[in-house]
Design a protein around this motif. Structure first.
Motif, short mmCIF file in Angstrom:
data_model
loop_
_atom_site.label_atom_id
_atom_site.label_comp_id
_atom_site.label_asym_id
_atom_site.label_seq_id
_atom_site.Cartn_x
_atom_site.Cartn_y
_atom_site.Cartn_z
N LEU A 33 -24.97 -32.03 22.19
CA LEU A 33 -26.30 -31.48 22.46
C LEU A 33 -26.29 -30.68 23.76
O LEU A 33 -25.42 -30.86 24.61
CB LEU A 33 -27.32 -32.62 22.56
CG LEU A 33 -27.58 -33.44 21.28
CD1 LEU A 33 -28.58 -34.56 21.57
CD2 LEU A 33 -28.07 -32.56 20.14
N ASN A 34 -27.27 -29.79 23.88
CA ASN A 34 -27.47 -29.00 25.12
C ASN A 34 -26.27 -28.13 25.45
O ASN A 34 -25.91 -27.96 26.62
CB ASN A 34 -27.80 -29.93 26.30
CG ASN A 34 -29.04 -30.76 26.05
OD1 ASN A 34 -30.12 -30.22 25.82
ND2 ASN A 34 -28.88 -32.08 26.05
N GLN A 35 -25.67 -27.57 24.41
CA GLN A 35 -24.52 -26.68 24.60
C GLN A 35 -24.97 -25.23 24.73
O GLN A 35 -25.96 -24.81 24.13
CB GLN A 35 -23.56 -26.82 23.42
CG GLN A 35 -22.86 -28.15 23.32
CD GLN A 35 -21.82 -28.34 24.40
OE1 GLN A 35 -21.13 -27.40 24.79
NE2 GLN A 35 -21.69 -29.56 24.88
N THR A 36 -24.20 -24.47 25.49
CA THR A 36 -24.42 -23.03 25.57
C THR A 36 -23.30 -22.25 24.88
O THR A 36 -23.40 -21.04 24.73
CB THR A 36 -24.52 -22.57 27.03
OG1 THR A 36 -23.30 -22.93 27.72
CG2 THR A 36 -25.71 -23.21 27.73
N GLU A 37 -22.26 -22.95 24.47
CA GLU A 37 -21.10 -22.30 23.84
C GLU A 37 -21.41 -21.94 22.38
O GLU A 37 -21.71 -22.79 21.56
CB GLU A 37 -19.88 -23.23 23.91
CG GLU A 37 -18.69 -22.78 23.11
CD GLU A 37 -18.22 -21.38 23.47
OE1 GLU A 37 -18.14 -20.54 22.55
OE2 GLU A 37 -17.97 -21.12 24.67
N PHE A 38 -21.31 -20.65 22.08
CA PHE A 38 -21.62 -20.14 20.74
C PHE A 38 -20.84 -20.87 19.66
O PHE A 38 -21.41 -21.27 18.63
CB PHE A 38 -21.31 -18.64 20.68
CG PHE A 38 -21.38 -18.05 19.30
CD1 PHE A 38 -22.59 -17.65 18.75
CD2 PHE A 38 -20.23 -17.93 18.53
CE1 PHE A 38 -22.66 -17.12 17.47
CE2 PHE A 38 -20.27 -17.40 17.24
CZ PHE A 38 -21.49 -16.99 16.72
N PHE A 39 -19.53 -21.03 19.84
CA PHE A 39 -18.70 -21.58 18.78
C PHE A 39 -19.00 -23.05 18.51
O PHE A 39 -18.76 -23.54 17.40
CB PHE A 39 -17.21 -21.39 19.12
CG PHE A 39 -16.76 -19.97 18.98
CD1 PHE A 39 -16.65 -19.37 17.74
CD2 PHE A 39 -16.45 -19.21 20.10
CE1 PHE A 39 -16.24 -18.06 17.60
CE2 PHE A 39 -16.03 -17.90 19.98
CZ PHE A 39 -15.93 -17.31 18.73
N ILE A 40 -19.52 -23.76 19.49
CA ILE A 40 -19.93 -25.14 19.27
C ILE A 40 -21.28 -25.18 18.56
O ILE A 40 -21.46 -25.91 17.57
CB ILE A 40 -19.99 -25.91 20.60
CG1 ILE A 40 -18.57 -26.06 21.17
CG2 ILE A 40 -20.64 -27.29 20.41
CD1 ILE A 40 -18.51 -26.73 22.52
N ASN A 41 -22.21 -24.39 19.04
CA ASN A 41 -23.55 -24.38 18.41
C ASN A 41 -23.50 -23.89 16.96
O ASN A 41 -24.21 -24.39 16.10
CB ASN A 41 -24.50 -23.51 19.24
CG ASN A 41 -24.87 -24.17 20.55
OD1 ASN A 41 -24.92 -25.40 20.65
ND2 ASN A 41 -25.15 -23.39 21.58
N LYS A 42 -22.65 -22.91 16.71
CA LYS A 42 -22.50 -22.40 15.34
C LYS A 42 -21.92 -23.48 14.44
O LYS A 42 -22.38 -23.69 13.31
CB LYS A 42 -21.58 -21.18 15.35
CG LYS A 42 -21.47 -20.46 14.00
CD LYS A 42 -22.67 -19.57 13.74
CE LYS A 42 -22.41 -18.64 12.57
NZ LYS A 42 -23.58 -17.78 12.28
N ALA A 43 -20.91 -24.19 14.95
CA ALA A 43 -20.30 -25.26 14.16
C ALA A 43 -21.31 -26.35 13.84
O ALA A 43 -21.34 -26.87 12.71
CB ALA A 43 -19.11 -25.85 14.92
#
Length: 217
Positions: free
Chosen positions: A168-178
Motif C-alpha cells: 500500500l501507499n506505493q508511488t512506483e508505477f510497476f508495483i501499482n500496475k501489478a
C-alpha cells in the motif's frame, strides 16, 4: 544443440527490427530484431529435446541470460515456463537472481507465474513471496504480487491480501500496475472479495491500481 540455436539466432539478425524493438523497450537492452513468432519457431526443436530430459539445465539458462541481446533472456524465460513442472523450491534462489538481473517488465512478467507454479501448493514458495513482497527490489515485489495470476479458484486470498497490504501507499508505477492486474484478475473469480479489499484499503491504493482493479466490477 544450444550453441547451434544461438548461432541460428545471430544469423537471423534484423537490424531494422532490432532498432524498433529496442526503442519499444525504452532502449534498456540491445535486440537481434527477431519477432516472437519467429523466435518461438526457431526454439521448437530445442525445447522439445530439453523437455525430454526432464530436468532443468541451469547452465543453459545462465548462458542465455548472460548474452547481451534481449531475445536470449526471452528464450531462457520461455524454457523455464515449459520446464516448470521440474522446478523445485531449491531453485528459488536461482530464479530470484534472474528476476533482479537485467530486470524489466518483459522478463519479470514471464517469470512470475513460473515461480508461482513451483510444485503448487508449496509453503516454501508462499513464504518466499511474502518476503519478496517487502523487498527493496521493485521487481521482486512485482513477482510476489502477480505470482497468483490466473489461479482462479486456487488463489490463496489470505496470502494475496498480506502481499497487497505490504504494498500500500506505493508511488512506483510497476508495483501499482501489478496490484491492479492481480485484483482485476481475481475479480473474475471473487468480485466481492476484491470490492471489499478496495473499500477497506482505498486510502492506500493508487488511482491506477483502483482503475485496473475495477475494470470488470
Amino acid at each position: 544443440m544450444l550453441e547451434q540455436l544461438i548461432i541460428q539466432l545471430y544469423q537471423k539478425k534484423n537490424t531494422r527490427q532490432a532498432v524498433q524493438m529496442a526503442a519499444y523497450m525504452r532502449n534498456q537492452f540491445p535486440f537481434l530484431g527477431i519477432r516472437t513468432p519467429e523466435r518461438k519457431k526457431l526454439c521448437t526443436a530445442y525445447f522439445k529435446q530439453e523437455k525430454a530430459k526432464k530436468h532443468i539445465d541451469w547452465q543453459a539458462v545462465e548462458r542465455l541470460w548472460a548474452l547481451p541481446e534481449r531475445e536470449f533472456q526471452y528464450i531462457a524465460a520461455d524454457y523455464l515456463r515449459i520446464m516448470q513442472s521440474f522446478l523445485t523450491e531449491q531453485d528459488l534462489s536461482r530464479l530470484q537472481k534472474l528476476v533482479i538481473t537485467k530486470s524489466w517488465w518483459d522478463t519479470v512478467d514471464n517469470l512470475d507465474q513460473t515461480i508461482g507454479n513451483i510444485r503448487f501448493p508449496c509453503q516454501t514458495v508462499d513464504d518466499a513471496m511474502l518476503a519478496w513482497s517487502k523487498a527493496d527490489n521493485i521487481w521482486l515485489r512485482r513477482v510476489a504480487i502477480n505470482h497468483q495470476l490466473l489461479r482462479k479458484e486456487n488463489t490463496k486470498p489470505d496470502l494475496l491480501k498480506r502481499i497487497l497490504l505490504n504494498n500500500l501507499n506505493q508511488t512506483e508505477f510497476f508495483i501499482n500496475k501489478a496490484m491492479g492486474w492481480i485484483l482485476r484478475d481475481y475479480s473474475k473469480t471473487n468480485p466481492e472479495w476484491v470490492r471489499t479489499f478496495i473499500a477497506e484499503n482505498k486510502a492506500g491504493l493508487s488511482q491506477l491500481t483502483i482503475r485496473e482493479a475495477e475494470k470488470y466490477l
